[in-house]
Design a protein around this motif. Sequence first.
Motif, mmCIF file in Angstrom:
data_model
loop_
_atom_site.group_PDB
_atom_site.id
_atom_site.type_symbol
_atom_site.label_atom_id
_atom_site.label_comp_id
_atom_site.label_asym_id
_atom_site.label_seq_id
_atom_site.Cartn_x
_atom_site.Cartn_y
_atom_site.Cartn_z
ATOM 1 N N VAL A 153 36.549 11.007 19.944
ATOM 2 C CA VAL A 153 35.816 9.766 19.812
ATOM 3 C C VAL A 153 35.896 8.681 20.558
ATOM 4 N N GLN A 154 37.287 8.617 20.860
ATOM 5 C CA GLN A 154 37.656 7.538 22.175
ATOM 6 C C GLN A 154 36.795 7.882 23.479
ATOM 7 N N GLU A 155 37.091 9.331 23.718
ATOM 8 C CA GLU A 155 36.144 9.754 25.180
ATOM 9 C C GLU A 155 34.571 9.434 24.821
ATOM 10 N N LEU A 156 34.007 9.540 23.506
ATOM 11 C CA LEU A 156 32.678 9.329 23.512
ATOM 12 C C LEU A 156 32.409 7.845 23.666
ATOM 13 N N GLY A 157 33.309 6.996 23.268
ATOM 14 C CA GLY A 157 33.321 5.477 23.430
ATOM 15 C C GLY A 157 33.204 5.003 25.014
ATOM 16 N N ARG A 158 34.059 5.794 25.693
ATOM 17 C CA ARG A 158 34.279 5.505 26.890
ATOM 18 C C ARG A 158 32.841 6.019 27.763
ATOM 19 N N LEU A 159 32.370 7.142 27.322
ATOM 20 C CA LEU A 159 31.051 7.675 27.842
ATOM 21 C C LEU A 159 29.722 6.838 27.813
ATOM 22 N N LEU A 160 29.807 6.342 26.489
ATOM 23 C CA LEU A 160 28.425 5.397 26.168
ATOM 24 C C LEU A 160 28.602 3.913 26.798
ATOM 25 N N ASP A 161 30.011 3.541 27.155
ATOM 26 C CA ASP A 161 30.202 2.484 27.818
ATOM 27 C C ASP A 161 29.568 2.342 29.130
#
Length: 302
Positions: free
Chosen positions: A204-212
């Motif tokens: 989930v944290q990696e996804l957050g960085r991706l969408l940012d």
Amino acid sequence: MAKVTRKPTGVRRSAAARNRSQKARAARSHTSGLFDRAMAALPFTEEQWHRFFLGAIIVAGLAIAWTIASYAGVPELAKAELSKSAARSGFEVSRVRVSGVERMNEQLVYERVLAEQDRPMPLVDLEDVRARLLELPWVEDARVSRQLPDTLKVDIVERVPHAVLRKPDRLVLIDAEGHELEPISAKAAEGKLLIEGPGAARQVQELGRLLDAAPALKPQIASAQWVGNRRWNLTFKTGQLLALPEGDLGAPALVKFAQLDGMHRLIGGKPIAIDMRVPDRAYLRCADGPCPKQMALNGRAQ
């Protein structure tokens, strides 16, 4: 008449004894002289030295007395008696005041704290109460303090809901770090980012960085699927799917897609799927099969 000559043994022994005594006195005098000179070199008066040694003797005596008392259990008895006296004076837990709770069930907080009710205030272990509160899924941090004479004050810092995790048997609300907060119904999950796929909760944290990397696209994304434990598929609210490459290539590909969408209005257009797993190339698929053209990442149609 024969003349008898006696050996002066007693005289020699006496002289030797006197010699040893003189040497001992000389040694003591020399040692005492060195000690006196060393003491005189220090910036303390004789009275100050007497006070220092007297204080050291008192401290040593107190330490010995405390050690003996500790083995005898005196401090515990004194603490228990003090607690009883505090309780008789009204210094015991009779109220709990909770603040900071907005989303979670406040009753869960009271259940963790009410074990301290009627306990004398000096016996309340604040760190133990805090540890019990941190076990609650919604609690990111907690501060517990005494408000004399009879109140425990609890300040809760809640976790912030971020997305919904689809599990095999239910939907679960999670925060931005992937911590599970509570089950959620399908109706309540509407409008929230849906995350799915084996191992997705750990990403989930990696996804957050991706969408940012492409913040303009975030409000348009309905769900994200973790595929093969290596990459993401994103589904927009229009139902269109975007396949991203794995690893560090995902964020640059998402940025390129945002640029292409700005030039060609892909979101809401004819393509139902856009595959960007091949470097420098976007493959489009329309509802009735392959689109009539491919699109290079420089924005030119081919």
